[in-house]
Enzyme design. Sequence first.
Site, mmCIF file in Angstrom:
data_model
loop_
_atom_site.group_PDB
_atom_site.id
_atom_site.type_symbol
_atom_site.label_atom_id
_atom_site.label_comp_id
_atom_site.label_asym_id
_atom_site.label_seq_id
_atom_site.Cartn_x
_atom_site.Cartn_y
_atom_site.Cartn_z
ATOM 1 N N GLN A 348 0.830 -1.207 0.000
ATOM 2 C CA GLN A 348 0.000 0.000 0.000
ATOM 3 C C GLN A 348 0.870 1.264 0.000
ATOM 4 O O GLN A 348 0.504 2.287 -0.584
ATOM 5 C CB GLN A 348 -0.919 -0.011 1.225
ATOM 6 C CG GLN A 348 -1.954 1.087 1.256
ATOM 7 C CD GLN A 348 -3.126 0.829 0.318
ATOM 8 O OE1 GLN A 348 -3.216 -0.220 -0.298
ATOM 9 N NE2 GLN A 348 -4.027 1.790 0.215
ATOM 10 N N GLU A 375 0.783 -27.570 2.136
ATOM 11 C CA GLU A 375 1.293 -28.280 3.323
ATOM 12 C C GLU A 375 0.414 -28.034 4.548
ATOM 13 O O GLU A 375 0.888 -27.934 5.680
ATOM 14 C CB GLU A 375 2.760 -27.911 3.605
ATOM 15 C CG GLU A 375 3.701 -28.458 2.553
ATOM 16 C CD GLU A 375 5.154 -28.373 2.944
ATOM 17 O OE1 GLU A 375 5.485 -28.668 4.118
ATOM 18 O OE2 GLU A 375 5.973 -28.009 2.083
ATOM 19 N N GLU A 379 -6.759 -23.274 8.107
ATOM 20 C CA GLU A 379 -7.873 -23.878 8.844
ATOM 21 C C GLU A 379 -7.497 -25.241 9.424
ATOM 22 O O GLU A 379 -7.908 -25.596 10.535
ATOM 23 C CB GLU A 379 -9.085 -24.007 7.914
ATOM 24 C CG GLU A 379 -9.712 -22.681 7.499
ATOM 25 C CD GLU A 379 -8.904 -21.930 6.440
ATOM 26 O OE1 GLU A 379 -9.197 -20.744 6.202
ATOM 27 O OE2 GLU A 379 -7.970 -22.534 5.839
#
Length: 394
Positions: A348, A375, A379
Amino acid sequence: MSSTHSLSWLEWPFLDDTHRELATRLRAWCGERELPSEDVSPEQACREWVAALGAAGWLRYSVPAGPDGAYGGALDELDSRSLCILRETLAGHHALADFAFAMQGLGSGAISLAGSDAQKRAYLPAVARGEKIAAFALSEPEAGSDVAALSCAAVKGGDEYVLNGEKTWISNGGIADFYCVFVRTDPDAGARGVSAFIVDTDTPGLEIAEMIDVISPHPLATLRFTNCRVPANQMLGGLNQGFKLAMQTLDVFRTSVAAAAVGFARKALDAALHHAASRRMFGGTLADMQLTQAALGDAATDIDQSALLTYRAAWVRDVQKRPPTIETAMAKMAATESAQRVIDRMQQMFGGLGVKRNHPLEQLYRDIRALRIYEGATEVQKLIISRGLLKSLS
């Protein structure tokens, strides 16, 4: 050019003088190494990196030494801290340099951990020299995070196993000389019915079904096995021991994914620091603005948190000699997620330049994304951590 702070991690107590010396040598080598031409395909660039890393001796850290150095490694056994240093440093130089190193280790990792002496002698020295390219073939179209759902199968016939099915998202697919392939050998045993085999690329019945193009280009393919006959002596680790071997392999190399993410994030922060200090605007520099200073402070803190988790996990495996499953999951999750945030914030600061094709921050923005998935997606890491905590209660 790197900031002084970006090198301070070398003094942390997780590392010793051999690791510091390794980092110093590798940084010097990277500084002298030219980046591949943009006209070169990812496949060719990866081959060139493997050859260069092998010739310089860096790939020797991806395999063990073996008796009298017979397996070609630099150290008696795989050292997670060395792997992390190599990947962090290479990622800070070029994404494909990191990829090429990482896949030599992961692709041959099952052989390093569970191969017979004959298998190790046949494959590992060539991996260390960069003469054979390795690949790890686990994922399938319907089995990514859920390894127990593998359907690619092997049936024994005499002194061979016959493989049928597909593997996909296979890094180094299409350029590898051999694949460590995990297949179902017991249809009714779930995770306990998986075995691993070394399959050479020229084995009849193995074909590249599709090359996969992704946002950060690298060799990636779908493999198809059609009555592919593999000698029984190419099995790794024993019948139906493949799931355990796959997890052991990932436990060694997953920590290094976190290190690569740290390397990407450090590169983004260093670029943003120099840009902010030199970019003139509103009568001063971009670095004079409090919003800029806050973003830089957040990024530096995110990076140190990630690096501490990463080298702790590697230290647990190397020094405490226990499986760092929870520590590795924490490191992989934290480092990849925070690196995505850091790179986005630093990009940014460059305004329009930050999204210009092939700008360093634009490249990093593409390079980091896959690390949150491969890998073991973020989650899945959360599940590993929580299950480990709950298991500790029993």
